[in-house]
Design an enzyme around this catalytic site. Structure first.
Site, PDB file in Angstrom:
ATOM      1  N   ARG A 205      -5.204 -13.965  -2.501  1.00 49.34           N
ATOM      2  CA  ARG A 205      -3.931 -13.625  -1.882  1.00 49.34           C
ATOM      3  C   ARG A 205      -3.403 -14.830  -1.092  1.00 49.34           C
ATOM      4  NH1 ARG A 205      -7.735  -9.638  -1.337  1.00 49.34           N
ATOM      5  NH2 ARG A 205      -7.195  -7.538  -2.095  1.00 49.34           N
ATOM      6  N   HIS A 312       3.213 -13.676  -5.362  1.00 46.81           N
ATOM      7  CA  HIS A 312       2.111 -12.712  -5.485  1.00 46.81           C
ATOM      8  C   HIS A 312       1.872 -12.317  -6.944  1.00 46.81           C
ATOM      9  CE1 HIS A 312      -0.746  -9.849  -3.799  1.00 46.81           C
ATOM     10  NE2 HIS A 312      -0.278  -8.947  -4.631  1.00 46.81           N
ATOM     11  N   ARG A 315      -1.224 -13.674  -8.671  1.00 47.66           N
ATOM     12  CA  ARG A 315      -2.474 -12.906  -8.544  1.00 47.66           C
ATOM     13  C   ARG A 315      -2.542 -11.845  -9.645  1.00 47.66           C
ATOM     14  NH1 ARG A 315      -6.550 -10.687  -5.260  1.00 47.66           N
ATOM     15  NH2 ARG A 315      -6.444  -8.432  -4.953  1.00 47.66           N
ATOM     16  N   HIS A 337     -11.797  -6.198  -4.000  1.00 45.39           N
ATOM     17  CA  HIS A 337     -11.550  -4.780  -3.766  1.00 45.39           C
ATOM     18  C   HIS A 337     -12.836  -4.075  -3.372  1.00 45.39           C
ATOM     19  CE1 HIS A 337      -7.558  -4.408  -6.223  1.00 45.39           C
ATOM     20  NE2 HIS A 337      -7.516  -5.298  -5.261  1.00 45.39           N
ATOM     21  N   TYR A 346     -22.206  -9.382  -1.757  1.00 47.81           N
ATOM     22  CA  TYR A 346     -22.906 -10.500  -1.149  1.00 47.81           C
ATOM     23  C   TYR A 346     -23.905 -11.166  -2.093  1.00 47.81           C
ATOM     24  CZ  TYR A 346     -20.739  -8.604   2.956  1.00 47.81           C
ATOM     25  OH  TYR A 346     -19.803  -8.137   3.847  1.00 47.81           O
TER      26      TYR A 346
END
Length: 374
Positions: A205, A312, A315, A337, A346
């Protein structure tokens, strides 16, 4: 003076007033104080029936203080917002919506007086003067405030009961081709070339790109680490905030085909030191949407795009290109998301499937550039 000949009951009493009408009195279940019902009745029988209903409501736990709904919407909405745990930018947006779109119509009204018909008329009037996304947001906040009023037992039922008013159909946005992405990147000011390419081929973003530091760029593995996102207040103040969810903190691989652009940009345009911003404004300050928007529009026109593409939409373009061969889990991870198992974010993915996605994007870049050069 009221006629005191009214018959006493086990619960409350009914008495005739000087006007000839009948009034009921009962003990407030919360305070124990004697209170009179708001309405009066033509006959003793009507008064006793009303008293029976009040007694039944109290017994069932459905009684609500008639005075509670007299609280005015304006002060209640202000207190409601103060009690919310919101990020600074979200709080500012909520305050703006309440001030501009809710208070002018409902501020001086009591909570109990607000009806579904009034909500519907307000929404229709809003749609006539502003965009649907703003109206949807205003309706969502209005409903949330009144839901809290129900929880506070100030009103019995939320009047925001308009089906579909809390959502809207997002118009289909354009998907650029790889050659179109490069056409804009080639047309824009050199300091923003990599910004365009990263937006399309990492799907970050604007706020995530604007907050990138040198230490977030791994040129050895062709990867970025997203740790934060830049936000801008209406006052113009800039600050970095944590991503919306844990899934927003993530490693993202980029095509190795972008490495020459990355190295060139870091040498020529990035801020100094490990904490230097990767992307800066034209005067060397922090990148802002406002000081980039004009460059984007000019480049879009210069590139000859026939669609009204927003920044945008890059994206959206990248997500669409990456979707080929990627699982839903991999796409959601790459896009930042949230998922039910957000801890997976992670895991280091640069050398795994996320690298494969970036490599596929790289092959698209090579093919598009070869076709352009031929």
């Amino acid at each position: 003076m009221a006629n005191s000949q009214g018959r006493r009951r086990r619960f409350g009493s009914a008495r005739q007033l000087k006007s000839g009408r009948w009034q009921v009195r009962y003990r407030d279940p919360g305070t124990g104080q004697l209170r009179s019902a708001e309405e009066t009745y033509a006959t003793k029988r009507d008064a006793e029936v009303a008293l029976t209903h009040i007694e039944a409501d109290i017994t069932r736990g459905q009684w609500s203080d008639p005075d509670a709904g007299k609280v005015h919407f304006g002060p209640y909405a202000t207190a409601w917002l103060k009690d919310r745990k919101l990020a600074a930018r979200s709080r500012e947006r909520h305050e703006s919506v309440i001030r501009l779109h809710l208070l002018p119509t409902f501020g001086a009204r009591s909570l109990a007086s607000i009806t579904t018909a009034q909500i519907r008329a307000w929404r229709t009037a809003c749609l006539d003067r502003t965009g649907e996304p703003t109206v949807v947001k205003a309706y969502q906040i209005m409903r949330a405030i009144l839901n809290t009023a129900v929880d506070d037992e100030l009103i019995r039922r939320n009047p925001c009961r308009i089906k579909g008013a809390d959502q809207y159909d997002v118009p289909e946005r354009p998907v650029l081709t790889v050659p179109e992405v490069y056409a804009v990147a080639d047309a824009i000011a050199p300091r923003y070339r990599l910004l365009v390419l990263f937006a399309a081929f990492t799907t970050l973003r604007f706020g995530e790109l604007a907050s990138l530091r040198r230490r977030d760029v791994d040129t050895e593995n062709a990867a970025l680490t997203v740790r934060r996102a830049q936000a801008e207040m209406q006052t113009g103040a800039l600050f970095d905030k944590a991503p919306k969810s844990d899934a927003g903190v993530r490693p993202v691989a980029f095509p190795i085909e972008l490495l020459p652009d990355v190295r060139l940009h870091l040498d020529a345009y990035a801020g100094p030191g490990r904490d230097g911003h990767v992307f800066l404004g034209p005067q060397g300050g922090q990148l802002r949407r406002s000081n980039f928007r004009g460059d984007w529009i000019d480049a879009r026109k210069k590139a000859g795009l026939t669609v009204d593409a927003h920044f945008h939409d890059l994206r959206h373009t990248g997500n669409t290109l990456a979707a080929s061969g990627a699982s839903l889990r991999e796409l959601m991870t790459r896009m930042g998301h949230s998922t039910p198992r957000a801890a997976l974010i992670y895991q280091h993915m640069v050398n795994g499937r996320d690298r494969e996605i970036a490599d596929r994007l790289g092959s698209m870049i090579r093919k598009a550039r070869e076709d352009t050069d031929s």
